[in-house]
Design an enzyme around this catalytic site. Structure first.
Site, mmCIF file in Angstrom:
data_model
loop_
_atom_site.group_PDB
_atom_site.id
_atom_site.type_symbol
_atom_site.label_atom_id
_atom_site.label_comp_id
_atom_site.label_asym_id
_atom_site.label_seq_id
_atom_site.Cartn_x
_atom_site.Cartn_y
_atom_site.Cartn_z
ATOM 1 N N GLU A 33 -25.874 43.212 -0.361
ATOM 2 C CA GLU A 33 -27.337 43.311 -0.391
ATOM 3 C C GLU A 33 -27.976 42.373 -1.414
ATOM 4 O O GLU A 33 -29.151 42.042 -1.304
ATOM 5 C CB GLU A 33 -27.756 44.748 -0.732
ATOM 6 C CG GLU A 33 -27.394 45.740 0.356
ATOM 7 C CD GLU A 33 -27.719 47.171 -0.060
ATOM 8 O OE1 GLU A 33 -27.197 47.600 -1.116
ATOM 9 O OE2 GLU A 33 -28.487 47.826 0.648
ATOM 10 N N TYR B 122 -7.436 46.720 -5.086
ATOM 11 C CA TYR B 122 -8.703 46.838 -5.810
ATOM 12 C C TYR B 122 -8.685 48.125 -6.627
ATOM 13 O O TYR B 122 -8.697 49.214 -6.073
ATOM 14 C CB TYR B 122 -9.845 46.862 -4.791
ATOM 15 C CG TYR B 122 -11.214 46.627 -5.392
ATOM 16 C CD1 TYR B 122 -11.875 45.421 -5.193
ATOM 17 C CD2 TYR B 122 -11.847 47.611 -6.130
ATOM 18 C CE1 TYR B 122 -13.135 45.201 -5.730
ATOM 19 C CE2 TYR B 122 -13.113 47.399 -6.684
ATOM 20 C CZ TYR B 122 -13.753 46.190 -6.474
ATOM 21 O OH TYR B 122 -14.997 45.967 -6.998
ATOM 22 N N GLY C 55 -27.629 35.821 -6.394
ATOM 23 C CA GLY C 55 -28.196 37.153 -6.570
ATOM 24 C C GLY C 55 -27.915 37.718 -7.959
ATOM 25 O O GLY C 55 -28.405 38.785 -8.315
ATOM 26 N N GLY C 56 -27.092 37.014 -8.737
ATOM 27 C CA GLY C 56 -26.789 37.484 -10.096
ATOM 28 C C GLY C 56 -25.831 38.665 -10.129
ATOM 29 O O GLY C 56 -25.835 39.447 -11.071
#
Lengths: 595, 595
Positions: free
Chosen positions: A207, A473, A133-134
């Site tokens: 997504e 994170y 998906g890059g």
């Protein structure tokens, strides 16, 4: 495809209108005085793309084997496959700069076609970069080949896996499915969902990222506490290398030598292309229950998590936000009105009076069948309350769940205002976790001071917990240092990564290595370990055509400590040349700045 | 050390006296008419050991570095390190035949000493075979080097890790401990237990096997359903190779390239020596609850297990014995007397009347804290009962638990009566499991017919369950084919392994590859996969001094299908020489037969 200049759906921007408090809060944090966009992306027509370097023999042969709509050499296709979605990637392209583009974009439709492509690429000495998906943010998909042949630089193929998006077969008895590598998150969940199943892997990039990409980067999804990282869900796979295909066996466990699956997960395209994988799936959960809690401190929240794990009452998702990230979250909420506002005020007063001055939100999720979820939920909630978790009910969980895939859009929004926004993630064992956390916050906060007036934002959450530790994170932002944006970006990256490694944490928990983390690989896996990785690379890809320049540090000087604070390509050069090039990059940047 | 001619404590034999039914039952099964030992081991003095082939320079240098009581070249030490505990190993040594012995036995005391030893071994081109407890049954520890240098064969060191048996440090917060590779099961559980912790890894060989051996062979313990295989408990490790030490990072998870830990687990000494490992430990369980159930069929039992897993109520141990193994188990029990006998008879009558003609025992274990164990236990038992699991109460579980480490002694007992006894284990996904099970039983039963009068025993149990499948563990026996004992042994091994692989199961679930399974490695991991393994071997051990001849098939002809039905060393030879050598072995055997 995503927008060329930023994250996600080209039609969509971060919804700021329903968050009336947010902009003020950010402005105060970062000392942004004017609400004025000063650094918007250039127009598409202003983006300069290098001329394609086509290996004509390869293109001819591959054209004989595939259909026309599978092979592209257009600027449009080449641009969209030139980079991932790191701050650096977007910073450059928003200025109209594309450092290097792939020369040919190929869309295979089957495992067999990938075999044909890899064979021809090997024969013609053409590089291949698998493209899911890059969404990679560590320089995983951009062309970095430095080989110079007698005919000059090698052609570079970006292999877009988009067409290979099928769930090929189900084995409901064994709870497995064979899925093609190019399937995007929503693709595969839809196909599995139609039959009542789910993979349950939801990274932030869900997504726009693919199964093959998840496997290649050892991705972690939001429900990893219950289902594990992607490598834990993997049963077997096929990877096409330039010199043959690795096929592992579909078996629940084995002791037949070292686990070949684990040679391949994390290989980030440097060994070959993952075309399909047999994945462990599970029944679509009967119940999905998200609950919010407020803790008086990050430490108290960590204690609560640890006891849940110790007692084996483990939610499928745990997300503990520190005080900084909690402030951000609270400022993203729409303010309450009328009676609700009064009640909320009372609660706030009560919490302040009882020691919740620096409150930390925790969101826990429970997924599964009714009985199991209920039992684990009850026991876990008891433990959270025992550690002073103040129940916020289901609404916080719902809000978070609704917005969970929107957050990446915020970065584009902030970049319009010339703000550097980046993330850094790691994992550490419990005994080291709070030290890693505190040191990182301390170092970055003090860098905010050193670099300017102390303005800046840093927040952190714990997600992905394990028996032995958890992932940290961090998200941070500060005003861009104009003219030295990349120096600034890399100085933060180096500061944070050094802090992680010095304090016993890992280089990366789920963002992978790509190009940007490769200088620290020797520190992470030891020199002898690195030789083992290189040996596999050399054996399967002797011409180094598979995603060259990633994972394995390219030159000695790339080692930790020598890693520059300059634009990425500089690091590949000898020190003298590096300085020269660095000057060029800055010049280019200035010429292209449009703000 | 174990007895040189068999399994376990030299003072201990299989307790037959308290099992009055067993011998009759075995005699009937195998058509053994006379209760007369006809094939006892030779005397120790009759065992012939080859002359040691000492690399004097190496010995000199190593003697300068270590203490006297760490280096041995005595026949006694060499004998005890010449082989593992497979049927073939014991068959030979009981006849007085030791095919090849290590030349020097070294006992290192620290990681640093292992580094010294490996460096010198590499410099002097001396082979090193790591030796834990010596329980391997696939030819993992016997000398198989075939390299011939200008000075002749290479010296072989057996590196006995016995002195490296310490738990070096605890991290109770992270639930980890750093443990040396040579720690035997009872060693490490005792040291952990003193502080209230446990590793919880209990393979059948527990009493005589080491952490380093477990890691090197990807071992599975009886409680693996809850705690995972040994690789799942591994956090980080140190492995000394001839060309440097691999040190992996102590982190709960990572995406920093392929997982180096998994390059090393399963490497069976061919890459180097695992000197220490950080392992995930857990609080010593408050409750250990074992319960027995009777199922009307193997299939019904499998259904019950699958539902437990599906609903996520998973016992820490599940062991489902098929009808054959259940018969063996029932005949190992002491018969009840008086009222108990009457009640038992009634129960039996009831079960026969309600469809339990081929009953299968299942033993389930629940370990952990009180509340957790109770909840999971209640829900799991409901499911078992729903699938017609007839509760046998706690006594069956207790009996099994008491005898669990005694079973290996039965093989020595049976070999005295000239019986071949062997085991074979595999794993398959649920959708293939019953086919693999049925085909294997069918093939072996029909071989009993082909080879003789149909006499023979085969039984199986499921242990080590996973979401996607389970392990099948077969035990079988038949009267030895006198004069062709090894042909017989290898014909069964080939038959069963071929059946496993043809039907989609794995080569081995936890016994590893060693020498005996190496011919099937290409089928298991694919040719390209095998090249990846070989590449790591060549990079870290370029002179092939680390446990040569294991895991990786040595020659093309060793591939599946060419694997002979003859003595192991034959397979290494060209076909013509193989035949000749085979004759020699048979002659040797006949000369040495003493029955």
């Amino acid at each position: 495809m995503m927008k060329w200049w930023g994250w996600g759906d080209p039609q969509k921007t971060f919804p700021m209108d329903d968050k009336p408090n947010l902009w003020n809060w950010i402005g105060n944090k970062l000392h942004i005085k004017e609400n004025k966009k000063i650094s918007e992306p250039v127009l598409r027509s202003q983006v300069i793309i290098s001329q394609a370097n086509i290996n004509e023999d390869f293109l001819q042969e591959i054209s004989n084997q595939l259909e026309k709509n599978q092979i592209f050499i257009t600027d449009e296709e080449r641009l969209l496959h030139s980079y991932g979605k790191s701050y650096a990637d977007l910073f450059y392209v928003r200025k109209g700069i594309v450092k290097k583009s792939p020369d040919i974009v190929i869309y295979p439709k089957s495992h067999e076609e990938v075999e044909v492509i890899m064979k021809l690429a090997h024969a013609h000495n053409v590089c291949v970069i698998p493209f899911g998906g890059g969404t990679n943010i560590v320089g995983g998909v951009d062309p970095r080949d430095q080989t110079v042949t007698s005919k000059g630089a090698r052609s570079i193929v970006s292999l877009d896996m988009k067409f290979m998006n099928k769930v090929m077969s189900f084995d409901p008895q064994s709870q497995t499915a064979v899925i093609q590598g190019g399937a995007l998150g929503p693709d595969l969940e839809m196909q599995l969902g139609e039959k009542g199943w789910s993979l349950g892997h939801y990274p932030d990039s869900f997504e726009y990222s693919t199964l093959g990409g998840w496997l290649a980067t050892r991705s972690a999804g939001m429900q990893s506490d219950a289902y594990g990282k992607i490598e834990d869900m993997l049963v077997s796979l096929k990877m096409v290398t330039p010199t043959g295909t690795v096929v592992t066996r579909t078996t629940p466990a084995s002791s037949a030598g070292p686990d070949l699956n684990r040679f391949i997960v994390g290989s980030e395209g440097i060994l070959g292309v993952i075309t399909e994988a047999t994945m462990r799936i599970h029944r679509a959960p009967e119940v999905k229950d998200y609950k919010g809690f407020l803790f008086p401190s990050f430490e108290k929240g960590v204690e609560a998590i640890r006891e849940c794990i110790d007692k084996n009452w483990i939610p499928s998702m745990i997300r503990l936000q520190d005080a900084g990230e909690t402030q951000l979250a609270l400022n993203m909420k729409s303010p309450k009105k009328g009676l609700e506002a009064i009640i909320q005020k009372q609660i706030k007063r009560f919490l302040m009076a009882t020691g919740y001055q620096k409150p930390c939100i925790m969101i826990v999720g429970f997924e599964g069948d009714f009985k199991n979820t209920q039992t684990i939920g009850q026991e876990a909630v008891k433990i959270l309350k025992k550690h002073r978790g103040f129940s916020l009910g289901k609404s916080v969980g719902k809000t978070w769940s609704k917005d969970k895939f929107n957050v990446p859009y915020l970065r584009d929004y902030m970049m319009d205002y010339a703000v550097m926004v980046d993330v850094a993630e790691t994992a550490a064992v419990w005994s080291k976790l709070l030290t890693v956390y505190n040191k990182t916050i301390e170092e970055v906060t003090s860098r905010f001071q050193d670099e300017g007036d102390g303005a800046g934002y840093i927040g952190c959450h714990i997600s992905h917990t394990y028996k032995t530790g958890a992932c940290l994170y961090f998200t941070y932002g500060a005003k861009q240092t104009v003219g030295k944006e990349m120096e600034q970006y890399y100085s933060y990256k180096k500061l944070i990564t050094d802090t992680f490694l010095k304090n016993g944490a890992t280089l990366t928990h789920h963002h992978a290595v790509g190009y940007e983390h490769s200088p620290w690989m020797e520190t992470e896996v030891s020199a002898t370990g690195l030789r083992a990785l290189k040996a596999v690379k050399d054996a399967l890809d002797p011409k180094n055509i598979c995603n060259p320049g990633k994972v394995l540090p390219v030159e000695d000087e790339m080692r930790l400590g020598v890693f520059g604070i300059d634009a990425p390509e500089v690091v590949h050069q000898s020190k003298a040349r590096a300085k020269k090039r660095s000057g060029q990059v800055s010049r280019n940047l200035n010429e292209n700045t449009i703000g």
